[in-house]
Design an enzyme around this catalytic site. Structure first.
Site, PDB file in Angstrom:
ATOM      1  N   GLY A 185      51.798  10.325 -39.627  1.00 10.31           N
ATOM      2  CA  GLY A 185      51.446  10.561 -41.020  1.00 10.31           C
ATOM      3  C   GLY A 185      52.033  11.805 -41.673  1.00 10.31           C
ATOM      4  N   ASP A 186      52.753  12.638 -40.904  1.00  8.33           N
ATOM      5  CA  ASP A 186      53.282  13.862 -41.510  1.00  8.33           C
ATOM      6  C   ASP A 186      54.545  14.326 -40.797  1.00  8.33           C
ATOM      7  OD1 ASP A 186      53.401  15.988 -43.273  1.00  8.33           O
ATOM      8  OD2 ASP A 186      51.897  17.197 -42.243  1.00  8.33           O
ATOM      9  N   LEU A 187      55.480  13.402 -40.600  1.00 11.52           N
ATOM     10  CA  LEU A 187      56.748  13.770 -39.944  1.00 11.52           C
ATOM     11  C   LEU A 187      57.661  14.441 -40.961  1.00 11.52           C
ATOM     12  CD1 LEU A 187      57.341  10.681 -37.625  1.00 11.52           C
ATOM     13  CD2 LEU A 187      56.644  12.991 -36.942  1.00 11.52           C
TER      14      LEU A 187
END
Length: 377
Positions: free
Chosen positions: A229-231
């Site tokens: 969800g937050d690459l």
């Protein structure tokens, strides 16, 4: 990236321990003597880079760690932090470059500790994670090779989590109203006021309305999975695997910050990775094809998933920009920093809007199609 489900004000949740307090914490909770400590940047939590000294005869272990002190709001959800930490341990065992926790003196992966600063008796979940080497993608000039690798990593990571990660805490990753889940772009309606009345707001409102009409009805046809969800370009570390300065080859050496993990869809992960890889790129519209090719080398997208990609990338830009503007209103002292980050993002979102879905998709899909044998064309 952001705590909680509703943009809880930072001042109410972010820990503020001194280096001395953090040093004492490491000794008391983990039984390790700190030989050096320095703060690391973090939006909602408090992080320290910690060096420890080991006496002869002491059990083997790493010499460098990240002390992660979770904000007081997220600390009230121990199952969620448990799931994130267990996922990191699982991924490390599967060969991914993920941090693992140092156990407390009691043999636990985390400990709820009282904060000594500020009003109220806040409690913070504390973990000591192995320090990962490398430099953030944000610090390098990205090329087709590393963009492809990042796409491949995103797909491989989601696939491994979704197919093999079965810890009991995984149910906590169903985070229905989590503001950073890409399915929740419509929740931005309550924050767009922060943009004022201008062309930016018009574009964001257009994205939100199109998202409601064209993406939300199709969610049930997308393949579900667990998303990191937050690459983003600060959460992926790389090191150079070649000596060539003209054409450096990179490999991913670390995956950071599992705080935005939640149940979502494979196509969410590739859209998020594309958006963040665009941020610092001098040729942002070309980025998506390389990331997509890497992703599809592991998980090929369906036609419906591909058809939603443009709006999903636009939706992630909108989430990032609207929440930054909302946060800047709450914390004007951070406005300059938030707006520097937002400046490039706005430019890219406006460009995508002006160029249009058809042309942007043509660029992405033609680039992805040019890949053969899993290598950049």
């Amino acid at each position: 990236m952001s705590s909680g489900n509703n943009c809880q004000p930072q001042s109410l949740t972010k820990p503020a321990l001194s280096e001395k307090e953090a040093t004492e914490l490491v000794d008391r909770v983990f039984g390790l003597k700190v030989s050096g400590i320095r703060p690391l940047p973090s939006y909602d939590d408090q992080n320290f880079h910690v060096r420890v000294s080991r006496n002869k005869g002491v059990a083997e272990g790493a010499d460098e760690y990240v002390l992660k002190i979770t904000n007081s709001e997220d600390s009230q959800e121990p199952d969620l932090i448990e799931a994130q930490t267990q996922a990191m341990m699982f991924l490390s065992a599967e060969g991914f470059p993920s941090a693992t926790p140092c156990l407390t003196k009691d043999g636990n992966i985390m400990s709820l500790e009282a904060g000594d600063t500020g009003p109220g008796n806040k409690k913070y979940m504390v973990r000591l994670l192995t320090y990962l080497p490398g430099m953030p993608v944000a610090k390098i000039a990205t090329n087709a090779q590393i963009l492809y690798e990042i796409g491949k990593l995103a797909a491989s990571l989601d696939k491994a989590l979704s197919e093999k990660f079965h810890h009991p805490s995984v149910k906590s990753l169903h985070r229905g109203q989590f503001i950073w889940n890409l399915a929740n772009v419509p929740l931005l309606d309550q924050y767009v006021y922060a943009l004022g009345q201008n062309k930016y707001r018009e574009v964001v409102e257009q994205v939100i309305e199109q998202f409601k009409g064209k993406v939300i009805p199709k969610l049930s046809s997308f393949r579900a999975c667990i998303n990191h969800g937050d690459l983003n370009d600060h959460n992926i570390l790389v090191d150079s695997s070649s000596a060539s300065l003209e054409n450096p080859q990179y490999r991913v050496s670390g995956i950071l910050d599992f705080g935005d993990m939640s149940y979502g869809y494979y196509v969410f992960e590739v859209a998020i990775a594309i958006m963040y890889m665009m941020i610092e790129s001098p040729d942002p519209l070309s980025v998506g094809g390389h990331v997509l090719a890497g992703f599809e080398s592991v998980v090929p997208l369906t036609e419906e998933e591909r058809g939603a990609l443009f709006l999903l990338v636009s939706g992630r830009f909108s989430q990032s920009l609207v929440i930054a503007a909302h946060t800047a209103l709450l914390y004007p002292e951070n406005k300059e920093y938030l707006m520097i980050t937002a400046k490039t993002g706005w430019k890219h979102l406006m460009t995508m809007s002006e160029v249009g879905q058809e042309a942007v998709e043509k660029t992405w899909f033609e680039t992805a199609a040019a890949y053969t044998n899993g290598a950049p064309a």
